[in-house]
Each structure stands twice: as C-alpha cells, then as structure tokens.
Design an enzyme around this catalytic site. Structure first.
Site, PDB file in Angstrom:
ATOM      1  N   CYS A  58      -3.633   2.752  -4.626  1.00 35.60           N
ATOM      2  CA  CYS A  58      -4.619   3.483  -3.838  1.00 35.60           C
ATOM      3  C   CYS A  58      -4.694   4.919  -4.351  1.00 35.60           C
ATOM      4  CB  CYS A  58      -4.232   3.451  -2.361  1.00 35.60           C
ATOM      5  SG  CYS A  58      -5.356   4.437  -1.352  1.00 35.60           S
ATOM      6  N   TYR A  73     -15.254   3.793   6.858  1.00 39.85           N
ATOM      7  CA  TYR A  73     -15.711   2.430   6.563  1.00 39.85           C
ATOM      8  C   TYR A  73     -17.180   2.160   6.885  1.00 39.85           C
ATOM      9  CZ  TYR A  73     -11.006   1.372   5.191  1.00 39.85           C
ATOM     10  OH  TYR A  73      -9.812   1.364   4.508  1.00 39.85           O
ATOM     11  N   HIS A 104       0.864  -1.195   0.000  1.00 38.78           N
ATOM     12  CA  HIS A 104       0.000   0.000   0.000  1.00 38.78           C
ATOM     13  C   HIS A 104       0.892   1.234   0.000  1.00 38.78           C
ATOM     14  CE1 HIS A 104      -2.930   2.971   1.410  1.00 38.78           C
ATOM     15  NE2 HIS A 104      -3.870   2.118   1.082  1.00 38.78           N
ATOM     16  N   HIS A 109      -7.464   0.331  -4.615  1.00 38.75           N
ATOM     17  CA  HIS A 109      -8.338   1.053  -3.683  1.00 38.75           C
ATOM     18  C   HIS A 109      -8.780   2.302  -4.433  1.00 38.75           C
ATOM     19  CE1 HIS A 109      -6.364  -0.509   0.331  1.00 38.75           C
ATOM     20  NE2 HIS A 109      -6.940  -1.464  -0.370  1.00 38.75           N
ATOM     21  N   ASP A 113     -12.825   2.487  -1.739  1.00 39.51           N
ATOM     22  CA  ASP A 113     -12.123   2.873  -0.519  1.00 39.51           C
ATOM     23  C   ASP A 113     -12.979   3.876   0.241  1.00 39.51           C
ATOM     24  OD1 ASP A 113     -10.074   2.698   1.261  1.00 39.51           O
ATOM     25  OD2 ASP A 113      -8.613   3.785   0.056  1.00 39.51           O
ATOM     26  N   HIS A 114     -12.445   4.336   1.340  1.00 42.42           N
ATOM     27  CA  HIS A 114     -13.135   5.251   2.276  1.00 42.42           C
ATOM     28  C   HIS A 114     -14.407   5.904   1.724  1.00 42.42           C
ATOM     29  CE1 HIS A 114      -9.009   6.120   4.302  1.00 42.42           C
ATOM     30  NE2 HIS A 114      -9.281   4.837   4.194  1.00 42.42           N
TER      31      HIS A 114
HETATM   32  C1  DNO Z   1      -6.805   2.819   5.123  1.00 47.10           C
HETATM   33  C2  DNO Z   1      -6.185   1.626   4.545  1.00 47.10           C
HETATM   34  C3  DNO Z   1      -4.826   1.367   5.132  1.00 47.10           C
HETATM   35  C4  DNO Z   1      -4.279   0.055   4.614  1.00 47.10           C
HETATM   36  C5  DNO Z   1      -2.904  -0.276   5.112  1.00 47.10           C
HETATM   37  C6  DNO Z   1      -2.398  -1.510   4.424  1.00 47.10           C
HETATM   38  O1  DNO Z   1      -7.983   2.973   5.075  1.00 47.10           O
HETATM   39  O2  DNO Z   1      -6.144   1.684   3.186  1.00 47.10           O
HETATM   40  O3  DNO Z   1      -4.929   1.327   6.527  1.00 47.10           O
HETATM   41  O4  DNO Z   1      -5.124  -0.980   5.029  1.00 47.10           O
HETATM   42  O5  DNO Z   1      -2.022   0.758   4.907  1.00 47.10           O
HETATM   43  O6  DNO Z   1      -1.442  -2.112   5.217  1.00 47.10           O
END
Ligand code: DNO
Length: 345
Positions: free
Chosen positions: A234, A322, A196, A263, A308-309
């Site tokens: 990401c 989340y 990541h 992501h 993602d978020h």
């Molecule tokens: C945040 C996530 C990160 C991710 C870590 C992977 O929302 O994308 O916390 O899980 O960095 O190790």
C-alpha cells in the site's frame, strides 16, 4: 496485473454495473460484512456475493478484509478457536475461487486520519493526517468514522487496557503463531495472504505496530517463508513513512513474489509527519507513482491492483476515500501507466 475496485457489497452506493463500466476492470475486492469479526462466514453469503459479481461480469478473487480477531493479536487463551474459524474462512473462500485475502495486524485501530474532508484549493476534499491532533486525542473517546469496524467506549477502554504492556516482539510472535496455522491451509486451497501495512506506519496511542518498513518485512518473510505469506503493497500507508524507499521495496518484493496485492495512491507531505491524500497522478503529490509502477513491472509483479482512496470530486460525497469518480480516474491513470511501462520494456 489485474485491475480491481473495492466494493462494499449490496449497501455500497456504487453498483457493480457502474464498476464494470470503468475501462479494464476485471473484478471487485469485497467481503462479507454481516458476520461478527472472528466468526465463520456462511457459504450462502460467500456464494451470493460471488454470484452477484459474476452476473455483472466481474471476478471475486480478492477479499479485503477477513479481519483478525483481537484475541489472536493479543495471544489470548481462546485464540485457537478464532484461528480455526479463520482457517475455515480460508477454506470456504478458496473453494469459492478466492485467490487473495487482504488483512491487517494493527492492534485495535485500522487506518487513522484526523480529517475526512480536508478541502483543497480546487474545491475537492480528501482525508488527511495531523500528528499533533492525534496526540491530543483521547483514544478511549475516539470516534473516527470510516473503517470496517468500530467499538463502543467500554470495549475500547478494555481493549486498550489489554494491550497496555504488549511489546512489538510479543505482537510479532502472535502474528507468526497465527500465520503458522493459517498458511498451510492457504497452501492447500491456493489462497495468498496479503498483510496490509500499518497506516500510518508508526505506533499510535502507545499501541505497537509491526508492519511499517523494510526491516519489518524481512522479519515477517524470514519467520514464515512460504510464498503464500505475502503482502498488500500500500503506497499511501508505507509512503507516509518518509524513510521507506517505495521504489526499491516495490521492485525487491515483486521480484521475490511477495506482493500479492497493490493499493496504489498518492499523498502530499505537509511536514515531517503530516500528509493529505491527493489525486493518483505523480505530479499531484509526494510519491513517484510512475516509478513505483515501473518497479513493480520490472520486478515481474503479477498480482492484483486497486486504485486506493480517492478524493471527493465533482460534488460527490461518498464513504471517505471510497467514492466513484476519483478512484475511476485513478484506475484509468494506473492502467495507462502499466500499459506504457509494459509495452516500452
Ligand atoms: C483503508 C484500507 C484498510 C485495509 C485494512 C486491511 O482504506 O486499505 O482499511 O482494508 O487495513 O485489513
């Protein structure tokens, strides 16, 4: 592409049954949460998770994260023991059908935000980052909720002390040392490692960060060239780095088979460094989500995706980033983009 959804295990207030009802959802991204960082996950815990997923018609092919012990990042004397534990986790997960492991190599802190509930004009709220505020914080007294792990004040102080003289080069060497031992196991067990990126993609509190831009990726791919050494692309993290050309990176790394996991989310820039998280739709923020999806498809991307978020909307007050609603909207939007781009090719 396989659409997935992050699920924090049995304690997640969002059930597997609920996740299953989101159109096009093939599986969840999860982890064993009851084992200290650096230790081996029990087969029982792994298989129980898998069983729960399968009972709900969902696959468990992606783990996020198998966290990396700080002693590995620091290159300390006992790192080999922790690396061997990591390899054992890869073996166990591989045997259980896991295909992709997301991890990061950020010292001490994972993602950093200054506000978890920044209000927007429409009444929703989301995570945001303000650089000046970060600079004003004492990292030893930090309490930023929302990550997978947190430290006591004493642990933080001694960890930060341990990293005091760590250079980018040393941290990178420690990453390569780790991967050179883990990747052969991944090759044997059919598991991809997906690092990541740093979030935000610059040094914080004087701690070096080494996965922030295209130059960092080139160095990583050159040092450990196996396909299994890949990335979690990401967009929100990389996109905070204004110099990162996300469309070019998405196309290029997809083409080279390096993106095992994506992501996808959008952020809105407020100035040179600050940003807040917004809805996934391109028009909501500063990133061209359509352009990124098109670049992934054009590059032949076949990995896993997760929305993602999300923001807190419709009165939801969920784990920061989340919640259910906005991520479900995000998944649906992203599925639509992928379908359209794929069919119009
Ligand atoms: C945040 C996530 C990160 C991710 C870590 C992977 O929302 O994308 O916390 O899980 O960095 O190790």
């Amino acid at each position: 592409m396989k659409m997935t959804f992050r699920w924090y295990g049995k304690n997640d207030c969002i059930s597997l049954q609920t996740i299953r009802q989101i159109p096009g959802m093939t599986g969840v991204v999860t982890a064993v949460y009851d084992t200290p960082v650096g230790e081996v996950w029990s087969n029982e815990s792994i298989l129980e998770l898998k069983k729960l997923c399968e009972e709900n018609g969902l696959e468990m092919e992606v783990i996020e994260s198998v966290p990396v012990h700080e002693d590995i990042k620091l290159g300390r004397g006992d790192r080999d023991r922790y690396i061997e534990n990591y390899c054992e986790n890869v073996r166990r997960l591989g045997k259980a059908g896991v295909k992709c492991i997301c991890y990061n190599f950020m010292p001490v802190f994972d993602w950093l935000r200054t506000n978890l509930h920044t209000p927007a004009a429409d009444g929703s709220n989301s995570l945001s980052y303000n650089h000046e505020e970060i600079m004003g914080l004492d990292p030893k007294r930090l309490s930023l909720p929302g990550w997978d792990e947190s430290y006591t004040a004493e642990e933080l102080t001694s960890l930060l002390e341990a990293y005091k003289d760590m250079t980018h080069e040393q941290l990178f060497e420690n990453l390569v040392y780790f991967l050179k031992k883990v990747i052969p196991v991944c090759v044997q067990y059919g598991v991809n490692m997906a690092i990541h990126p740093d979030d935000p993609p610059w040094d914080v509190f004087g701690l070096p960060r080494i996965i922030s831009n295209a130059a960092d990726y080139e160095r990583l791919f050159a040092a450990v060239p196996e396909n299994e050494n890949g990335i979690t692309f990401c967009t929100g993290s990389l996109g905070a780095g204004r110099e990162n050309d996300l469309i070019k990176m998405a196309y290029d790394y997809a083409k080279r088979g390096k993106i095992h996991f994506a992501h996808l989310r959008n952020i809105q820039y407020s100035n040179e460094l600050d940003f807040r998280e917004v809805g996934h739709y391109t028009a909501c923020g500063s990133l061209d989500i359509f352009g990124i999806v098109k670049a992934l498809v054009d590059g032949g991307f076949t990995g896993y995706v997760r929305p993602d978020h999300g923001r807190n909307i419709w009165g939801e007050d969920a784990k920061p980033g989340y919640g259910l609603y906005d991520r479900a909207l995000g998944a649906t939007y992203l599925n639509g983009l992928f379908e359209a781009v794929e069919k119009l090719r």
